[in-house]
Each structure stands twice: as C-alpha cells, then as structure tokens.
Design a protein around this motif. Sequence first.
Motif, PDB file in Angstrom:
ATOM      1  N   ARG A   7      -8.117 -23.658 -13.632  1.00 44.79           N
ATOM      2  CA  ARG A   7      -8.992 -24.600 -14.337  1.00 44.79           C
ATOM      3  C   ARG A   7      -8.184 -25.776 -14.886  1.00 44.79           C
ATOM      4  O   ARG A   7      -8.596 -26.930 -14.773  1.00 44.79           O
ATOM      5  CB  ARG A   7      -9.730 -23.898 -15.475  1.00 44.79           C
ATOM      6  CG  ARG A   7     -10.715 -24.798 -16.193  1.00 44.79           C
ATOM      7  CD  ARG A   7     -11.524 -23.996 -17.220  1.00 44.79           C
ATOM      8  NE  ARG A   7     -12.677 -24.718 -17.666  1.00 44.79           N
ATOM      9  CZ  ARG A   7     -12.685 -25.551 -18.710  1.00 44.79           C
ATOM     10  NH1 ARG A   7     -11.605 -25.731 -19.419  1.00 44.79           N
ATOM     11  NH2 ARG A   7     -13.789 -26.175 -19.049  1.00 44.79           N
ATOM     12  N   GLN A  17     -15.786 -28.505  -9.991  1.00 43.16           N
ATOM     13  CA  GLN A  17     -15.779 -27.217  -9.304  1.00 43.16           C
ATOM     14  C   GLN A  17     -16.382 -27.337  -7.917  1.00 43.16           C
ATOM     15  O   GLN A  17     -15.842 -26.778  -6.957  1.00 43.16           O
ATOM     16  CB  GLN A  17     -16.535 -26.159 -10.116  1.00 43.16           C
ATOM     17  CG  GLN A  17     -15.793 -25.677 -11.324  1.00 43.16           C
ATOM     18  CD  GLN A  17     -16.546 -24.605 -12.086  1.00 43.16           C
ATOM     19  OE1 GLN A  17     -17.751 -24.440 -11.946  1.00 43.16           O
ATOM     20  NE2 GLN A  17     -15.829 -23.875 -12.921  1.00 43.16           N
ATOM     21  N   ASN A  32     -16.087 -20.845 -10.153  1.00 48.83           N
ATOM     22  CA  ASN A  32     -16.429 -20.499 -11.531  1.00 48.83           C
ATOM     23  C   ASN A  32     -15.956 -19.084 -11.875  1.00 48.83           C
ATOM     24  O   ASN A  32     -15.378 -18.854 -12.935  1.00 48.83           O
ATOM     25  CB  ASN A  32     -17.939 -20.640 -11.729  1.00 48.83           C
ATOM     26  CG  ASN A  32     -18.360 -20.431 -13.147  1.00 48.83           C
ATOM     27  OD1 ASN A  32     -18.487 -19.296 -13.591  1.00 48.83           O
ATOM     28  ND2 ASN A  32     -18.564 -21.524 -13.862  1.00 48.83           N
TER      29      ASN A  32
END
Length: 78
Positions: A7, A17, A32
């Motif tokens: 991330r 994303q 995710n």
Amino acid sequence: MDGMEMRGLRKLARLRQKEVAAELEVSAETINRWEKGLHKISKTAEIAFRMLAGDLERVGVIRGGRKRRRVSERRGGD
C-alpha cells in the motif's frame, strides 16, 4: 512484502488499486485483500508489482491516462 508495504509503495507511486490490478491482471478486490493482509501476496505478483512501482515511465503513462476531474468533484462538492 506485506500488505502495508504494498500500500505504501502504491500510494508513493500515486496509483489507484484498480490501476495496479489492471497491470497485474488481478481484480481490485484482490489488491484490497493483499493490502489489508487478508491474503498473502504471491511471489510472482510481488515481483511484478515491484517492477511496476519502480518503472517511473510506466507509472506516468498509467496516471496520465486518467480522466480529469473538476475541483468540485474532488472535494465532493456541487
């Protein structure tokens, strides 16, 4: 690589994303889950992601293809 590192690198590259997902040929939901630590990132995906994040030219092309939003849309206003 753990999800937090992924991330952080994605955010540093200013990629979404869904953009990373398209490049890695996985779903945005998979990205995710990796970032939240719900699933382990495969070694192949990790290598591909590191190559993408380190390729400033490719990152620029990806970001350059985004639709431009008006300031009011970015702020959630009128």
